[in-house]
Design an enzyme around this catalytic site. Structure first.
Site, PDB file in Angstrom:
ATOM      1  CB  CYS A 118      42.987  49.241 -39.741  1.00  0.00           C
ATOM      2  SG  CYS A 118      44.761  49.959 -39.478  1.00  0.00           S
TER       3      CYS A 118
ATOM      4  CB  CYS B 282      47.516  46.794 -24.913  1.00  0.00           C
ATOM      5  SG  CYS B 282      48.434  45.724 -23.708  1.00  0.00           S
TER       6      CYS B 282
HETATM    7  N1  ATP Z   1      61.796  50.641 -21.728  1.00  0.00           N
HETATM    8  C1  ATP Z   1      60.583  50.941 -21.048  1.00  0.00           C
HETATM    9  N2  ATP Z   1      61.219  51.765 -20.015  1.00  0.00           N
HETATM   10  C2  ATP Z   1      60.213  52.327 -19.208  1.00  0.00           C
HETATM   11  N3  ATP Z   1      58.876  51.870 -19.502  1.00  0.00           N
HETATM   12  C3  ATP Z   1      58.406  51.156 -20.394  1.00  0.00           C
HETATM   13  C4  ATP Z   1      59.349  50.790 -21.269  1.00  0.00           C
HETATM   14  N4  ATP Z   1      58.792  49.988 -22.258  1.00  0.00           N
HETATM   15  C5  ATP Z   1      57.394  50.033 -22.043  1.00  0.00           C
HETATM   16  N5  ATP Z   1      57.339  50.831 -20.818  1.00  0.00           N
HETATM   17  C6  ATP Z   1      56.045  51.041 -20.124  1.00  0.00           C
HETATM   18  O1  ATP Z   1      55.425  49.930 -19.777  1.00  0.00           O
HETATM   19  C7  ATP Z   1      54.024  50.129 -19.694  1.00  0.00           C
HETATM   20  C8  ATP Z   1      53.188  49.029 -20.152  1.00  0.00           C
HETATM   21  O2  ATP Z   1      51.957  49.145 -19.781  1.00  0.00           O
HETATM   22  P1  ATP Z   1      50.702  49.207 -21.060  1.00  0.00           P
HETATM   23  O3  ATP Z   1      50.750  48.229 -21.999  1.00  0.00           O
HETATM   24  O4  ATP Z   1      49.580  48.860 -20.087  1.00  0.00           O
HETATM   25  O5  ATP Z   1      50.413  50.375 -21.029  1.00  0.00           O
HETATM   26  P2  ATP Z   1      50.285  51.406 -22.388  1.00  0.00           P
HETATM   27  O6  ATP Z   1      51.798  51.292 -23.238  1.00  0.00           O
HETATM   28  O7  ATP Z   1      49.861  52.913 -22.120  1.00  0.00           O
HETATM   29  O8  ATP Z   1      49.229  51.003 -23.159  1.00  0.00           O
HETATM   30  P3  ATP Z   1      48.582  51.297 -24.714  1.00  0.00           P
HETATM   31  O9  ATP Z   1      48.971  49.933 -25.719  1.00  0.00           O
HETATM   32  O10 ATP Z   1      47.049  50.806 -24.417  1.00  0.00           O
HETATM   33  O11 ATP Z   1      48.907  52.376 -25.130  1.00  0.00           O
HETATM   34  C9  ATP Z   1      53.710  51.452 -20.453  1.00  0.00           C
HETATM   35  O12 ATP Z   1      53.338  52.423 -19.460  1.00  0.00           O
HETATM   36  C10 ATP Z   1      55.173  51.981 -21.015  1.00  0.00           C
HETATM   37  O13 ATP Z   1      55.240  53.412 -20.977  1.00  0.00           O
END
Ligand code: ATP
Length: 392
Positions: free
Chosen positions: A348, A189
């Protein structure tokens, strides 16, 4: 039939009077347990509706912490909870909405070593994460534990939803995607952007499918729902085939070792992590933001090419930088170099696209001009050099 606590009749009365729910349905919801992996864009709305509906026990699993850039879509988190673990922050919000629900807060990432132990206590699993290795891991774990997996995904203006490993012949994620997409085609994202309402829509639908499963209202037909916020119509549903006999996870002869390295299977870590560990030969083709700052301040002639899309360049840009979006640059890299100007710094937002662009430029100019990509991109510039430079 055991009675519900008296206040439950008031709290859940509006859904209890619906045909298909009633008193027995509310008891089923109260007895159900659900694990939500990821308390981000998808997880927050899913958690919110699951908790509001009175699911008895909810596991919230996320290792990450709340950041300002999350608040645009991760609606359980607030300015006050920035810096807290997302699982903790989400639990705080949910507790104040429905204190009767048992919340298990797990501030760890689900990985191959802990997946079965973490997820075994729950009836239904929700994949609210954002990366391909975790999708395979959660699917394989759901198959191994014999639990349905309600899987959501969202990027830009698009979202997808499916229930895997459910019903007599429901396929798993691997049946649909036996091999992962090429690593370079996958973005987060943060890299590609996300419209908050899209994650809200898919997250809500994940809660809905979960509640339908608990209530026995799901018809078990395997399907993939595709949502396009700008499409007409915005929703399309594709019927999926039953599980594949040849599937390595749920087919006739399963052979997914519990020691699987999911990150490796999906093509290794993100490109920026790889290149930061590169040998010195490649390292001098890369510049830290400090080097770029010194180069700008020294007044030497240099060229800064910003390969972000024009919309992002319009948000903020380094003084003197030229915007040549990655796609245009890759079409004709040679045209992008001002002859005699040296060196060229390519930037970028996060430092991934600039590596691709710099490589393409180098391949065209045969070493006459130094071309360096800027490690960590404009985000690193903001963090390390100029805090007044916007981070988005
Ligand atoms: N293996 C995993 N175990 C637990 N949580 C996970 C795992 N992989 C991803 N996540 C969680 O899933 C969520 C995905 O949500 P989202 O993409 O909206 O958030 P983000 O990673 O904070 O976004 P951004 O890309 O803007 O930083 C995140 O909070 C991330 O930490």
């Amino acid at each position: 039939m055991s009675a519900l606590p008296l206040l439950d009749y008031q709290r859940y009365g509006r859904q209890m009077i619906l045909d298909g729910i009633g008193f027995p349905g509310q008891v089923k919801l109260r007895k159900a347990s659900v694990a939500v992996v990821g308390a981000g864009g998808l997880g927050c709305p899913a958690l919110q509706y699951l908790c509001a509906a009175g699911i008895g026990r909810i596991g919230i699993i996320d290792h990450d912490r709340v950041e300002l850039s999350n608040l645009q879509r991760q609606i359980l988190h607030t300015e006050e909870t920035i810096g807290l673990h997302k699982a903790e922050s989400a639990a705080r919000a949910l507790k104040s909405m429905n204190s009767d629900v048992l919340l298990d807060v797990q501030t760890v990432a689900v990985v191959a070593d802990n997946a079965r132990e973490l997820l075994a206590p729950y009836d239904i699993l929700l994949d609210c994460t954002d990366n391909v290795p975790t999708r395979y891991l959660l699917s394989d774990t759901a198959v191994a534990l014999g639990k349905p997996l309600v899987s959501g995904a969202a990027q830009k203006f698009e979202g997808q939803l499916s229930v895997f490993n459910y019903g007599a012949n429901g396929p798993c994620y691997r049946c649909l995607y036996p091999t992962p997409p090429p690593r370079e085609t996958v973005g987060s994202c943060a890299e590609l952007g996300i419209f908050g309402v899209v994650t809200g829509t898919i997250g809500n639908l994940q809660a809905l499918e979960t509640i339908k499963i608990i209530l026995g209202l799901h018809d078990e037909t395997p399907a993939l729902l595709i949502f396009s916020a700008l499409g007409t119509p915005p929703f399309r549903s594709i019927k999926l085939r039953s599980k594949k006999e040849s599937c390595l996870a749920c087919g006739k002869s399963p052979r997914i070792p519990s020691s699987t390295d999911y990150v490796q299977f999906c093509g290794g870590p993100a490109p920026d992590w790889v290149s930061l560990g590169q040998s010195s030969g490649k390292a001098n083709q890369r510049a830290k933001v400090e080097e770029l700052r010194q180069a700008i301040e020294s007044g030497v002639e240099l060229s800064i090419i910003d390969v972000r899309p024009p919309t992002e360049f319009g948000i903020c840009q380094l003084p003197g930088s030229r915007n040549i979006p990655l796609k245009a640059l890759l079409e004709d890299p040679k045209k992008c170099i001002d002859s005699g100007t040296e060196p060229v710094y390519v930037v970028c937002r996060l430092g991934n696209d600039s590596q691709i662009a710099a490589k393409a430029l180098r391949s065209q100019i045969e070493g006459e001009i130094t071309v360096k990509d800027v490690i960590g991109g404009l985000q690193a510039w903001s963090k390390e050099i100029d805090p007044s430079f916007p981070i988005y």
